[in-house]
Motif scaffolding. Structure first.
Motif, mmCIF file in Angstrom:
data_model
loop_
_atom_site.group_PDB
_atom_site.id
_atom_site.type_symbol
_atom_site.label_atom_id
_atom_site.label_comp_id
_atom_site.label_asym_id
_atom_site.label_seq_id
_atom_site.Cartn_x
_atom_site.Cartn_y
_atom_site.Cartn_z
ATOM 1 N N ILE A 268 0.932 -1.079 -0.129
ATOM 2 C CA ILE A 268 0.060 -0.021 0.096
ATOM 3 C C ILE A 268 0.924 1.165 0.057
ATOM 4 C CG2 ILE A 268 -1.714 1.138 1.179
ATOM 5 C CD1 ILE A 268 -2.868 -1.504 2.386
ATOM 6 N N ILE A 269 1.799 1.287 0.923
ATOM 7 C CA ILE A 269 2.980 2.280 0.951
ATOM 8 C C ILE A 269 3.401 2.568 -0.360
ATOM 9 C CG2 ILE A 269 5.064 3.339 1.880
ATOM 10 C CD1 ILE A 269 4.026 2.128 4.490
ATOM 11 N N LEU A 270 3.947 1.448 -0.982
ATOM 12 C CA LEU A 270 4.461 1.629 -2.279
ATOM 13 C C LEU A 270 3.544 2.060 -3.459
ATOM 14 C CD1 LEU A 270 7.266 0.507 -3.516
ATOM 15 C CD2 LEU A 270 6.114 -1.564 -4.056
ATOM 16 N N ALA A 271 2.382 1.772 -3.255
ATOM 17 C CA ALA A 271 1.399 2.227 -4.420
ATOM 18 C C ALA A 271 1.348 3.554 -3.978
ATOM 19 C CB ALA A 271 0.094 1.403 -4.402
ATOM 20 N N ILE A 272 1.259 4.149 -3.023
ATOM 21 C CA ILE A 272 1.136 5.486 -2.616
ATOM 22 C C ILE A 272 2.372 6.419 -3.170
ATOM 23 C CG2 ILE A 272 0.759 7.362 -0.603
ATOM 24 C CD1 ILE A 272 -0.757 5.264 0.864
ATOM 25 N N VAL A 273 3.571 5.788 -2.807
ATOM 26 C CA VAL A 273 4.834 6.462 -3.332
ATOM 27 C C VAL A 273 4.893 6.574 -4.937
ATOM 28 C CG1 VAL A 273 7.162 6.060 -3.278
ATOM 29 C CG2 VAL A 273 6.306 5.806 -0.998
ATOM 30 N N ILE A 274 4.456 5.386 -5.444
ATOM 31 C CA ILE A 274 4.487 5.422 -6.777
ATOM 32 C C ILE A 274 3.714 6.346 -7.572
ATOM 33 C CG2 ILE A 274 4.040 3.992 -9.099
ATOM 34 C CD1 ILE A 274 5.380 1.694 -7.618
ATOM 35 N N LEU A 275 2.286 6.291 -6.844
ATOM 36 C CA LEU A 275 1.479 7.248 -7.286
ATOM 37 C C LEU A 275 1.732 8.884 -7.036
ATOM 38 C CD1 LEU A 275 -2.012 5.753 -6.387
ATOM 39 C CD2 LEU A 275 -1.149 6.199 -8.739
ATOM 40 N N GLY A 276 2.503 9.191 -5.824
ATOM 41 C CA GLY A 276 2.795 10.542 -5.537
ATOM 42 C C GLY A 276 3.954 11.037 -6.530
ATOM 43 N N ILE A 277 4.756 10.071 -6.709
ATOM 44 C CA ILE A 277 6.018 10.438 -7.696
ATOM 45 C C ILE A 277 5.556 10.513 -9.090
ATOM 46 C CG2 ILE A 277 8.230 9.504 -8.794
ATOM 47 C CD1 ILE A 277 8.895 8.051 -6.248
ATOM 48 N N PHE A 278 4.545 9.766 -9.478
ATOM 49 C CA PHE A 278 3.869 9.786 -10.939
ATOM 50 C C PHE A 278 3.364 11.207 -11.027
ATOM 51 C CE2 PHE A 278 3.873 6.090 -13.916
ATOM 52 C CZ PHE A 278 4.969 5.234 -13.259
ATOM 53 N N ASN A 279 2.515 11.452 -10.224
ATOM 54 C CA ASN A 279 1.875 12.808 -10.140
ATOM 55 C C ASN A 279 2.679 13.889 -10.260
ATOM 56 O OD1 ASN A 279 -0.715 14.088 -9.824
ATOM 57 N ND2 ASN A 279 -0.155 14.717 -7.620
ATOM 58 N N THR A 280 3.537 13.816 -9.220
ATOM 59 C CA THR A 280 4.724 15.172 -9.173
ATOM 60 C C THR A 280 5.289 15.316 -10.688
ATOM 61 O OG1 THR A 280 4.866 14.702 -6.780
ATOM 62 C CG2 THR A 280 6.316 16.179 -7.975
ATOM 63 N N ILE A 281 5.952 14.078 -10.907
ATOM 64 C CA ILE A 281 6.509 14.178 -12.352
ATOM 65 C C ILE A 281 5.665 14.535 -13.410
ATOM 66 C CG2 ILE A 281 7.324 12.625 -13.994
ATOM 67 C CD1 ILE A 281 9.401 12.896 -12.044
ATOM 68 N N SER A 282 4.379 13.957 -13.386
ATOM 69 C CA SER A 282 3.275 14.424 -14.502
ATOM 70 C C SER A 282 3.024 15.945 -14.441
ATOM 71 C CB SER A 282 1.929 13.657 -14.254
ATOM 72 O OG SER A 282 2.104 12.607 -14.558
ATOM 73 N N ILE A 283 2.892 16.453 -13.440
ATOM 74 C CA ILE A 283 2.611 17.846 -13.311
ATOM 75 C C ILE A 283 3.959 18.666 -13.781
ATOM 76 C CG2 ILE A 283 2.427 19.812 -11.580
ATOM 77 C CD1 ILE A 283 0.739 17.794 -9.935
ATOM 78 N N SER A 284 5.265 18.242 -13.337
ATOM 79 C CA SER A 284 6.343 19.028 -13.781
ATOM 80 C C SER A 284 6.622 18.751 -15.197
ATOM 81 C CB SER A 284 7.435 18.093 -13.021
ATOM 82 O OG SER A 284 8.687 18.085 -13.758
ATOM 83 N N ILE A 285 6.036 17.689 -16.081
ATOM 84 C CA ILE A 285 6.305 17.512 -17.309
ATOM 85 C C ILE A 285 5.208 18.366 -18.111
ATOM 86 C CG2 ILE A 285 5.803 16.009 -19.357
ATOM 87 C CD1 ILE A 285 8.561 15.474 -17.972
ATOM 88 N N LEU A 286 3.950 18.406 -17.529
ATOM 89 C CA LEU A 286 2.946 19.187 -18.149
ATOM 90 C C LEU A 286 3.214 20.821 -18.241
ATOM 91 C CD1 LEU A 286 -0.400 17.482 -16.581
ATOM 92 C CD2 LEU A 286 0.266 17.648 -19.042
ATOM 93 N N GLU A 287 3.817 21.083 -17.311
ATOM 94 C CA GLU A 287 4.374 22.666 -17.029
ATOM 95 C C GLU A 287 5.229 22.831 -18.235
ATOM 96 O OE1 GLU A 287 6.384 23.073 -13.250
ATOM 97 O OE2 GLU A 287 4.206 23.526 -12.155
ATOM 98 N N ARG A 288 5.777 21.755 -18.754
ATOM 99 C CA ARG A 288 6.975 22.065 -19.730
ATOM 100 C C ARG A 288 6.424 21.912 -21.183
ATOM 101 N NH1 ARG A 288 12.029 18.936 -17.423
ATOM 102 N NH2 ARG A 288 13.135 20.168 -19.041
ATOM 103 N N LYS A 289 5.059 21.917 -21.527
ATOM 104 C CA LYS A 289 4.757 21.653 -22.861
ATOM 105 C C LYS A 289 5.347 22.396 -23.767
ATOM 106 C CE LYS A 289 0.075 19.842 -22.214
ATOM 107 N NZ LYS A 289 -1.449 20.372 -22.369
ATOM 108 N N GLN A 290 5.276 23.754 -23.408
ATOM 109 C CA GLN A 290 5.876 24.841 -24.333
ATOM 110 C C GLN A 290 7.348 24.612 -24.700
ATOM 111 O OE1 GLN A 290 5.814 28.982 -23.438
ATOM 112 N NE2 GLN A 290 3.979 29.099 -24.803
ATOM 113 N N GLU A 291 7.743 24.270 -23.605
ATOM 114 C CA GLU A 291 9.310 24.163 -23.861
ATOM 115 C C GLU A 291 9.756 22.873 -24.615
ATOM 116 O OE1 GLU A 291 11.236 23.435 -19.808
ATOM 117 O OE2 GLU A 291 13.118 22.516 -20.740
ATOM 118 N N ILE A 292 8.852 21.936 -24.558
ATOM 119 C CA ILE A 292 9.044 20.548 -25.168
ATOM 120 C C ILE A 292 8.798 20.957 -26.597
ATOM 121 C CG2 ILE A 292 8.143 18.379 -25.634
ATOM 122 C CD1 ILE A 292 7.759 18.157 -22.661
ATOM 123 N N GLY A 293 7.554 21.798 -26.871
ATOM 124 C CA GLY A 293 7.236 22.225 -28.117
ATOM 125 C C GLY A 293 8.425 23.152 -28.841
#
Lengths: 397, 247
Positions: A268-293
């Motif tokens: 359960i902790i692992l799932a929360i950790v993985i989801l937390g990491i995925f969530n933060t990473i996703s937000i960080s990547i979404l913020e960079r759409k223009q940069e990636i473009g």
């Protein structure tokens, strides 16, 4: 470039690193706590009754004999000296068990006696909870009673008790003892019937010099396997049985049960950790759409952008995981040096401080896991973004 | 005569919510080499879409675009990346600079990705920033600069790549008139003296006045083409830059 990006964007970098660090650190601490609990429990059980294991004549534990003493160990002093030179062995506790009738002059109660080396055992078996008087230690005529037994006989420390038993030859014998103390293990079946006297007194009572078993205290728990092999090879008439087998219902089942529970919680902790990491990473990547473009508009291929982001993810993962592990170690040494006070474990009556036991293997595992999660999260989150039409990515805010 | 771009019956539509928007409705035009082209028209006329298609940052849906005689449709993704990397430079209304990099690093980044050797890279960065008058501000990050300065960095970034074409989408829209005029002067000189084609979209009359060819767009269609006589005035400040990059 990837590393420069990380250094030049401290807010985003810090957010991801902290998420990974908290995740990996939590897993590391939780695993260390579990290991600590199980290790503490194991040590408690070892120091409560059985030591690291016990030696009997071969097959003795598997059969019920009419005259068990005929299958006891003869000349135990020679065996004791042979065992004492083994490098793994630190303590040797010869023991006999017998049935006896106990009397305080008014009440007679049957019990099961253990003849032990009182002083030696008092030092090693420190988990025996003495609730009245003191341990058996050096008192030659002392008797240590289980709580239920003492209650049934209505005796206290300093009172006299007579033990009547059969000798190995079949005749009756009796001995007078002074109650040195009362113990409490928490196991009612044990506390209601067991008593302990010095082994010399037991030998007199039973009229034999044989011993039934030898409990062994090793230098370390890990030495048991080697010790068992030596017994098998050097003493073909004897067999060594580990405490976990001797106390299977109490100890091994508890450990198996706890391990399963820990595994579920860890998942359960692992799932929360993985989801937390995925969530933060996703937000960080979404913020960079223009940069990636912008990167794509200037000729960076999908794979080049993915490698750039993946490298950033790898660096973040490594930093976060290392920080998490270091943080867990620092947190432990700053705030948990004494351990965490836990309620009594199954079969134990004392509260114990459980130390966090960090495992190098687990440090490696959480490091790999934390790093892998960030890289995987980066790749997953980036996959859709880098495939967006470049113009659309550039328009993103 | 060979053209830089030959556009034939280009159509493009996109979905906006439940509504299908036809951004281009059969645009045909030809853009000569080394020309300064302005795509003019009101918002929603299709200027940006057309520039995006010319810049290979949007995929062609219908119609054709030939770039230097080659059909863009038939180019592999790898070839398109190569063109974007080496032939095309972009200047956007919103600058699209990396906020975490300093001005000089923003300019240098794509040269680094092109594999330009360090020394040449530094020389090209220096000259590009000098040409746009920002060498003194090279250590600043975009957020520490004014809009005009940021746009100059974007131009320097495009310029340093030594592109054949600079595609500029509303480059003066975020700037005041004076700064806008300075930016347009840079474009004009790039085009006149160094054979860089400038394709820019704008609805700013001042910016339009710098273009040699103007295509007026409305509702996704070309309404007309205006041409201006090119007057070669003094070649000056970009020469040193093009000597360095071999232009």
């Amino acid at each position: 470039m990837a590393l420069r990006n990380l250094l030049r964007n401290p807010r985003r970098t810090l957010a991801v690193i902290l998420t990974v660090a908290i995740g990996t650190g939590s897993l590391f601490i939780y695993h260390g706590f579990n290991t600590g609990i199980l290790r503490q429990y194991r040590e408690n059980i070892i120091h409560a009754r059985y030591g690291h294991g016990q030696i009997n004549t071969k097959g003795y534990r598997d059969h019920i004999f009419e005259k068990p003493w005929e299958h006891w160990i003869s000349d135990y002093r020679t065996l004791e000296s042979q065992l004492s030179v083994l490098p793994e062995v630190k303590h040797i506790f010869p023991r006999v068990e017998f049935f006896g009738l106990m009397s305080n002059g008014r009440i007679n109660v049957s019990g099961k006696g253990q003849g032990v080396k009182g002083e030696l055992e008092a030092k090693f078996f420190n988990q025996l909870n003495i609730i009245e008087g003191k341990n058996l230690d050096q008192t030659p005529d002392g008797i240590l009673l289980g709580k239920g037994l003492a209650h049934a006989l209505n005796v206290h420390a300093g009172d006299r008790v007579t033990v009547i038993s059969n000798t190995v030859h079949g005749s009756m014998n009796a001995g007078d003892f002074t109650v040195s103390g009362v113990f409490h293990t928490g196991v009612k079946e044990f506390d209601d019937v067991y008593f302990r006297i010095q082994i010399e007194q037991a030998h007199q009572l039973l009229d034999t010099q044989k011993i039934e078993s030898i409990a062994i205290g090793l230098k370390s728990f890990e030495a048991w396997g080697d010790f068992q092999k030596i017994i098998e090879n050097k003493f073909p008439n004897l067999e060594a049985t580990a405490f976990a087998v001797l106390d299977k219902v109490n100890y091994q089942h508890s450990v198996d049960w706890l391990n399963s529970q820990f595994a579920v919680t860890q998942l359960i902790i692992l799932a929360i950790v993985i989801l937390g990491i995925f969530n933060t990473i996703s937000i960080s990547i979404l913020e960079r759409k223009q940069e990636i473009g912008n990167l794509r508009a200037n000729g960076e291929s999908l794979s080049e952008v993915m490698v750039l982001l993946g490298t950033e993810g790898l660096a973040l993962g490594i930093c976060g995981a290392v920080l998490g592990i270091m943080g867990a170690l620092a947190f432990n040494s700053l705030f948990l040096e004494k351990g965490i006070l836990m309620p009594p474990a199954p079969g134990i009556t004392k509260q114990e401080y459980v130390l966090i036991q960090f495992q190098p293997l687990m440090a490696g595992l959480v490091f790999v896991l934390g790093t892998f999660c960030v890289v995987l999260g980066t790749v997953c989150a980036s996959y859709k973004i880098i495939r967006m039409p470049i113009a659309e990515a550039l328009r993103s805010v | 005569m060979r053209f830089l771009y030959e556009i034939e019956n280009l159509k493009f539509s996109y979905q906006l919510g439940f509504q299908k928007v036809e951004a281009l409705r059969g645009v045909s035009l030809k853009i000569p080499h080394s020309s300064f082209v302005g795509l003019c028209g009101p918002s929603g006329s299709g200027k940006t879409t057309l520039l995006s298609l010319l810049g290979l940052i949007e995929n062609i849906q219908d119609g054709s675009i030939l770039y230097n005689g080659k059909s863009i449709r038939e180019l592999s993704e790898e070839n398109k990346n190569e063109l974007r990397k080496y032939d095309l430079g972009f200047v956007f209304q919103t600058f699209n600079l990396s906020p975490v990099l300093r001005a000089e690093e923003n300019v240098e980044y794509f040269l680094f990705r092109q594999g330009v050797p360090v020394k040449e890279r530094r020389d090209r960065v220096r000259l590009a920033l000098e040409q746009v008058g920002l060498w003194e501000h090279r250590k600043k990050k975009p957020l520490e600069m004014s809009g005009g300065q940021r746009q100059r960095v974007a131009i320097a970034r495009a310029l340093a790549k030594n592109p054949k074409v600079i595609i500029a989408d509303e480059p003066t829209a975020s700037l005041d008139q004076k700064t806008g005029r300075e930016i347009m002067e840079i474009f004009k000189k790039l085009c006149r003296y160094h054979d860089v084609s400038i394709l820019l979209s704008t609805h700013d009359p001042m910016a339009q006045s710098y273009a040699d060819h103007i295509f007026d767009l409305s509702d996704g269609e070309i309404l007309g083409e205006r041409k201006k006589e090119i007057v070669h005035d003094s070649p000056d400040f970009l020469d040193s830059f093009f000597e360095v990059v071999g232009g």
